[in-house]
Each structure stands twice: as structure tokens, then as C-alpha cells.
Design a protein around this motif. Structure first.
Motif, PDB file in Angstrom:
ATOM      1  N   GLY A 129       0.946  -1.094   0.108  1.00 41.91           N
ATOM      2  CA  GLY A 129       0.178   0.212  -0.148  1.00 41.91           C
ATOM      3  C   GLY A 129       0.620   1.103   0.361  1.00 41.91           C
ATOM      4  O   GLY A 129       1.987   1.292  -0.180  1.00 41.91           O
ATOM      5  N   ASN A 130       0.139   2.185  -0.483  1.00 48.04           N
ATOM      6  CA  ASN A 130       1.278   3.424  -0.332  1.00 48.04           C
ATOM      7  C   ASN A 130       1.923   4.070   0.991  1.00 48.04           C
ATOM      8  O   ASN A 130       3.189   4.449   0.782  1.00 48.04           O
ATOM      9  CB  ASN A 130       0.188   4.771  -0.844  1.00 48.04           C
ATOM     10  CG  ASN A 130      -0.965   5.285   0.577  1.00 48.04           C
ATOM     11  OD1 ASN A 130      -1.494   4.600   0.931  1.00 48.04           O
ATOM     12  ND2 ASN A 130      -1.706   6.650   0.262  1.00 48.04           N
ATOM     13  N   ALA A 131       0.869   3.590   2.514  1.00 49.42           N
ATOM     14  CA  ALA A 131       2.105   3.968   3.582  1.00 49.42           C
ATOM     15  C   ALA A 131       2.775   2.861   3.723  1.00 49.42           C
ATOM     16  O   ALA A 131       4.164   3.734   3.602  1.00 49.42           O
ATOM     17  CB  ALA A 131       1.118   3.139   4.759  1.00 49.42           C
ATOM     18  N   ARG A 132       3.279   2.516   2.354  1.00 45.42           N
ATOM     19  CA  ARG A 132       5.225   2.193   2.551  1.00 45.42           C
ATOM     20  C   ARG A 132       5.295   3.133   1.786  1.00 45.42           C
ATOM     21  O   ARG A 132       6.793   2.709   1.895  1.00 45.42           O
ATOM     22  CB  ARG A 132       5.102   0.475   1.328  1.00 45.42           C
ATOM     23  CG  ARG A 132       4.400  -0.796   2.777  1.00 45.42           C
ATOM     24  CD  ARG A 132       5.686  -1.219   3.362  1.00 45.42           C
ATOM     25  NE  ARG A 132       4.844  -2.546   3.382  1.00 45.42           N
ATOM     26  CZ  ARG A 132       5.494  -3.627   4.191  1.00 45.42           C
ATOM     27  NH1 ARG A 132       6.632  -3.217   4.492  1.00 45.42           N
ATOM     28  NH2 ARG A 132       4.811  -4.844   4.403  1.00 45.42           N
ATOM     29  N   PHE A 133       5.537   4.004   1.355  1.00 47.30           N
ATOM     30  CA  PHE A 133       5.922   4.722  -0.227  1.00 47.30           C
ATOM     31  C   PHE A 133       6.406   5.691   1.055  1.00 47.30           C
ATOM     32  O   PHE A 133       7.459   7.011   0.429  1.00 47.30           O
ATOM     33  CB  PHE A 133       5.473   5.123  -0.941  1.00 47.30           C
ATOM     34  CG  PHE A 133       5.455   3.398  -1.917  1.00 47.30           C
ATOM     35  CD1 PHE A 133       6.580   3.230  -2.438  1.00 47.30           C
ATOM     36  CD2 PHE A 133       4.060   2.588  -2.200  1.00 47.30           C
ATOM     37  CE1 PHE A 133       6.651   1.768  -3.227  1.00 47.30           C
ATOM     38  CE2 PHE A 133       4.414   1.521  -2.299  1.00 47.30           C
ATOM     39  CZ  PHE A 133       6.045   1.354  -3.417  1.00 47.30           C
ATOM     40  N   LEU A 134       5.606   5.832   2.351  1.00 51.15           N
ATOM     41  CA  LEU A 134       6.279   6.951   2.796  1.00 51.15           C
ATOM     42  C   LEU A 134       7.902   7.729   3.733  1.00 51.15           C
ATOM     43  O   LEU A 134       8.665   6.585   3.695  1.00 51.15           O
ATOM     44  CB  LEU A 134       5.206   7.423   4.035  1.00 51.15           C
ATOM     45  CG  LEU A 134       5.322   8.695   4.955  1.00 51.15           C
ATOM     46  CD1 LEU A 134       5.158  10.107   3.782  1.00 51.15           C
ATOM     47  CD2 LEU A 134       4.560   8.488   6.459  1.00 51.15           C
ATOM     48  N   SER A 135       8.638   9.544   2.809  1.00 52.43           N
ATOM     49  CA  SER A 135       9.082   9.448   3.147  1.00 52.43           C
ATOM     50  C   SER A 135       9.327  10.937   3.306  1.00 52.43           C
ATOM     51  O   SER A 135       8.928  11.300   2.979  1.00 52.43           O
ATOM     52  CB  SER A 135      10.464   8.719   2.095  1.00 52.43           C
ATOM     53  OG  SER A 135       9.934   9.794   0.537  1.00 52.43           O
ATOM     54  N   ASN A 136      11.079  11.276   3.718  1.00 49.95           N
ATOM     55  CA  ASN A 136      11.118  12.496   4.192  1.00 49.95           C
ATOM     56  C   ASN A 136      11.206  13.209   3.114  1.00 49.95           C
ATOM     57  O   ASN A 136      10.616  14.464   2.566  1.00 49.95           O
ATOM     58  CB  ASN A 136      12.394  12.803   4.502  1.00 49.95           C
ATOM     59  CG  ASN A 136      12.569  12.153   5.997  1.00 49.95           C
ATOM     60  OD1 ASN A 136      11.388  12.581   6.502  1.00 49.95           O
ATOM     61  ND2 ASN A 136      14.128  12.509   6.138  1.00 49.95           N
ATOM     62  N   THR A 137      11.333  12.673   1.807  1.00 43.63           N
ATOM     63  CA  THR A 137      11.034  13.945   0.557  1.00 43.63           C
ATOM     64  C   THR A 137       9.353  13.196  -0.316  1.00 43.63           C
ATOM     65  O   THR A 137       8.873  13.233  -1.282  1.00 43.63           O
ATOM     66  CB  THR A 137      12.431  13.501  -0.531  1.00 43.63           C
ATOM     67  OG1 THR A 137      12.436  12.048  -0.771  1.00 43.63           O
ATOM     68  CG2 THR A 137      13.826  13.965  -0.036  1.00 43.63           C
ATOM     69  N   ASN A 138       8.839  12.422   0.460  1.00 47.63           N
ATOM     70  CA  ASN A 138       7.978  11.476  -0.573  1.00 47.63           C
ATOM     71  C   ASN A 138       6.441  11.692   0.482  1.00 47.63           C
ATOM     72  O   ASN A 138       6.510  10.703   1.043  1.00 47.63           O
ATOM     73  CB  ASN A 138       8.012  10.482  -1.018  1.00 47.63           C
ATOM     74  CG  ASN A 138       6.570  10.054  -2.514  1.00 47.63           C
ATOM     75  OD1 ASN A 138       5.313  11.380  -1.922  1.00 47.63           O
ATOM     76  ND2 ASN A 138       6.347   9.780  -2.834  1.00 47.63           N
ATOM     77  N   ARG A 139       5.927  13.072   0.562  1.00 49.28           N
ATOM     78  CA  ARG A 139       5.563  13.072   1.689  1.00 49.28           C
ATOM     79  C   ARG A 139       3.404  12.342   1.804  1.00 49.28           C
ATOM     80  O   ARG A 139       2.384  12.613   2.753  1.00 49.28           O
ATOM     81  CB  ARG A 139       4.748  13.871   2.873  1.00 49.28           C
ATOM     82  CG  ARG A 139       6.549  14.685   3.333  1.00 49.28           C
ATOM     83  CD  ARG A 139       7.106  14.347   3.661  1.00 49.28           C
ATOM     84  NE  ARG A 139       6.448  14.265   5.322  1.00 49.28           N
ATOM     85  CZ  ARG A 139       6.548  12.885   6.127  1.00 49.28           C
ATOM     86  NH1 ARG A 139       7.679  12.545   6.331  1.00 49.28           N
ATOM     87  NH2 ARG A 139       5.301  13.638   7.351  1.00 49.28           N
ATOM     88  N   ALA A 140       3.569  12.517   0.299  1.00 46.06           N
ATOM     89  CA  ALA A 140       1.968  12.376   0.112  1.00 46.06           C
ATOM     90  C   ALA A 140       2.162  10.890  -0.804  1.00 46.06           C
ATOM     91  O   ALA A 140       1.663  11.154  -2.068  1.00 46.06           O
ATOM     92  CB  ALA A 140       1.405  12.960  -0.338  1.00 46.06           C
ATOM     93  N   PRO A 141       2.624   9.724  -0.949  1.00 49.19           N
ATOM     94  CA  PRO A 141       3.422   9.491  -1.829  1.00 49.19           C
ATOM     95  C   PRO A 141       1.560   8.711  -2.742  1.00 49.19           C
ATOM     96  O   PRO A 141       0.871   8.062  -2.025  1.00 49.19           O
ATOM     97  CB  PRO A 141       4.220   8.256  -0.974  1.00 49.19           C
ATOM     98  CG  PRO A 141       3.028   7.993   0.250  1.00 49.19           C
ATOM     99  CD  PRO A 141       2.944   9.254   0.731  1.00 49.19           C
ATOM    100  N   ARG A 142       1.728   8.484  -3.850  1.00 48.14           N
ATOM    101  CA  ARG A 142       0.647   7.601  -4.368  1.00 48.14           C
ATOM    102  C   ARG A 142       1.189   6.382  -5.347  1.00 48.14           C
ATOM    103  O   ARG A 142      -0.066   5.666  -5.766  1.00 48.14           O
ATOM    104  CB  ARG A 142      -0.304   7.965  -5.492  1.00 48.14           C
ATOM    105  CG  ARG A 142      -1.336   9.285  -4.427  1.00 48.14           C
ATOM    106  CD  ARG A 142      -1.343  10.633  -6.020  1.00 48.14           C
ATOM    107  NE  ARG A 142      -2.445  11.434  -5.219  1.00 48.14           N
ATOM    108  CZ  ARG A 142      -3.457  11.803  -4.621  1.00 48.14           C
ATOM    109  NH1 ARG A 142      -4.089  10.373  -4.113  1.00 48.14           N
ATOM    110  NH2 ARG A 142      -3.482  12.953  -4.243  1.00 48.14           N
TER     111      ARG A 142
END
Length: 354
Positions: A129-142
Motif C-alpha cells: 500500500g502507499n503507506a509503505r512509500f512514505l519518506s522525508n521527500t515523498n510525504r504524499a505518495p500515491r
């Protein structure tokens, strides 16, 4: 009338469950600023698992239902809810089932003991899911990933019966009648060749509730190792037997010589597989209730040097001694299995009232 068909070879398609897709979701609540992504992962697909079952004696269910598919995983959801894992598909097969890759011929598994398992097709992994792609540079991953498809394999299953002893002999030698006399099995008995068309396993139960499994193999004829008669379709069922029991028509009721029958059986075993001819064996002289049998047995012992246990499956003569020898032979090779809460095999008929 219910007809039980014996199936010992079958080809199946095993398909693992597909993994569920990952979810794209964002937490959106009035008093939770910057809620962020909360899409959950998809569930893993289930596996197709073959399991050896002592209460299953044929591959007939797979013959009529060759496509076995496990359940797919469900998709992920918002609020970090993971998808549910797909349920495994448990397929019960007889003990003694060999599993081959149908395309390459490679043997993948040999399920001999009760409870042995083989994962025939694995389920696919669930997607992120997109929660896995959260990072400091990607705060709203889709970003999200789809679930992986489950494995799909075409398998060939072959059954080789597992028994402590195997009865072999010419058609009408009395193998089925002997199995009826020593166990609760009910193979067909009739006065014509190839009455038994399928291997039958009978369980001999003794007074202390220990058991011995005996397989009745359809009659062999010259050329069986090349497929004559029922040939190697059933010769392979004796491969797992701890030792062999040669059943001879000692009265020669079919016009054959029991000595030549014995030599032919030994030759066919050796030509089919060398180690079968080297395996321990007993000789049972059946139909001793007929006039010609005693003289033929005496000649057989003298010319071959092999003892022949005299029995009559019809009258019960010699059955108790044969059972004791059978028990001792099995005990030499492995401990007898306990069988609680089961009655012993029926006593042989009284010769005077048979």
C-alpha cells in the motif's frame, strides 16, 4: 449400486492464490492535520498443498477434479488495514503418491508417510500500500504495487501402494481369496482370470490389535514386465512392499505347473526391476484341499529348495500358521503398528463346516 473406480495416475493443474493489491489511501479527519498515507498491503495468496492421508486409497477425486486452486488474498484497505491472507487448498492424496513435473518429468516429492506434505503451488505475495512509500521527500505518495500472481504448475501424480507385504501370482492362483481369509478386505473372487483388476490393500489385525497391511496385486502373466496382461501398470505397486508373497495354485487347476509358475514370477520380477527379485519372499502353496496339491508341493520343495506354506483359502487350512509366519516376517523389518479400538481379523472357517 455404488462403483468404486481405482485411479492410480492423474494429471492436475495446481494454481496458487493471487496476492491482493496494495491500497492508496490518505487519512482525512477534521482534527488530524497532515494525516498522511494509510493504505494497507494486500494479503498473500494461499498455497496448494498435497498431504498424504492414510484414509485415502485412490486418486479418483483428482481424476474428476484436476484443477486445484487456492484462495486469493484480499486487497489492502485504508486505515492501514492489511488484506486477509488466502486460505490454503489442502489436497488429500494416498500414502505412496509420487509427484512429478508433467513437463520435465522431474520427481518433485514422494509422499509415503501419513502427514507428509508438499507445496505444489505457492501463493503470490500481496502488493504494498502507499503507506509503505512514505519518506522525508515523498510525504504524499500515491504509489502502490499490485499483488503477485500465484504459481501455476501442471503435475503428474502416480500412486505406488504402501504395504508391508505384496501378494503376487498368476490369475486364479487364489490371491484375492487368501486376502479375504486373513483380513476384512473384500476383493472380488470368481472362477475366471483377471477377476481382480485393481490392487486391493487389506489390513490384517491380530489379537493384540497390531496390524499388517497386505496388497493384492492383479495376476501376472509371462511378458508382464513389457506390459502384457495388466503388466507394469500394477507391477509398480509391489515396489514399496517390505517383502513379497508368491501365491501358487499348487493343485494346477488351470493346467499349469506350479514350479514353472514360480520360475516365471521370479523372472518377471527380475526383468521389471532387479531389486524386486532380490527382495525377501515367502511362497504360499494354495488350494491344498484339492487332491493333486500335496504331491505337487512335495515335488516343488524338492526341486526348488524353497519351503511352500500349505494353505487353503477356501477351507481355512493352514491360515493360522501362515498368519504367524507373516507376523514374524513383518516384525523382523519394522515394529507392528498399533490399531486401538479395532477388532482382530475374522478367524478362518472351520474345515469341517466349510
Amino acid at each position: 449400486m455404488k462403483i468404486h473406480k481405482f485411479i492410480d495416475r492423474v494429471k492436475i493443474v495446481a494454481k496458487g492464490g493471487d496476492g491482493g493489491n496494495g491500497c492508496v489511501s490518505f487519512r482525512r479527519e477534521k482534527y488530524v492535520p497532515f494525516g498522511g498515507p494509510d493504505g494497507g498491503d494486500g494479503g498473500r495468496g494461499g498455497n496448494v498443498v498435497l498431504r498424504a492421508d492414510p484414509d485415502t486409497d485412490s486418486l479418483i477425486r483428482l481424476h474428476f477434479n484436476p484443477h486445484q486452486r487456492a484462495e486469493s488474498g484480499t486487497h489492502g484497505q485504508g486505515s492501514n488495514r492489511y488484506g486477509r491472507k488466502g486460505r490454503d487448498r489442502i489436497v488429500l492424496v494416498p500414502c505412496g503418491t509420487e509427484v512429478y513435473d508433467a513437463e520435465t518429468g522431474e520427481r518433485l516429492a514422494d509422499l509415503v508417510r501419513p502427514g507428509d506434505i508438499f507445496v505444489a503451488a505457492r501463493g503470490g505475495a500481496g502488493g504494498f500500500g502507499n503507506a509503505r512509500f512514505l519518506s522525508n521527500t515523498n510525504r504524499a505518495p500515491r504509489e502502490h504495487t499490485p499483488g503477485e500472481p500465484g504459481e501455476e504448475k501442471i503435475l503428474r501424480l502416480e500412486l505406488k501402494l504402501v504395504a508391508d507385504a505384496g501378494l503376487i501370482g498368476f490369475p486364479n492362483a487364489g490371491k484375492s481369496a487368501l486376502l479375504r481369509a486373513i483380513s476384512h478386505a473384500h476383493p472380488k473372487v470368481a472362477a475366471y482370470p483377471f477377476t481382480t483388476l485393481n490392487p486391493v490393500v487389506g489390513t490384517v489385525r491380530f489379537d493384540d490389535f497390531t496390524t499388517v497391511r497386505v496388497a493384492d496385486i492383479p495376476g501376472l502373466i509371462p511378458g508382464a514386465h513389457e506390459g502384457a496382461g495388466l503388466g507394469f501398470d500394477f507391477l509398480r505397486h509391489v515396489e514399496r512392499a517390505g517383502f513379497l508373497i508368491h501365491v501358487l495354485d499348487m493343485a494346477g487347476t488351470e493346467g499349469r505347473d506350479p514350479i514353472e509358475d514360480f520360475k516365471t514370477l521370479r523372472r518377471e520380477l527380475a526383468l521389471y526391476k532387479t531389486d524386486l527379485a532380490e527382495r525377501d519372499f515367502l511362497v504360499v502353496a494354495n488350494k491344498m484341499d484339492l487332491p493333486a496339491a500335496p504331491a505337487n508341493r512335495e515335488r516343488f520343495v524338492k526341486e526348488t529348495g524353497c519351503d511352500a506354506i500349505p494353505v487353503s483359502a477356501l477351507t481355512g487350512e493352514g491360515i493360522p500358521r501362515f498368519l504367524e509366519i507373516l507376523r514374524q516376517e513383518v516384525r523382523l523389518r519394522q515394529p507392528l503398528r498399533p490399531s486401538p479400538d479395532l477388532p482382530p481379523s475374522p478367524p478362518p472357517p472351520d474345515p469341517e463346516t466349510a
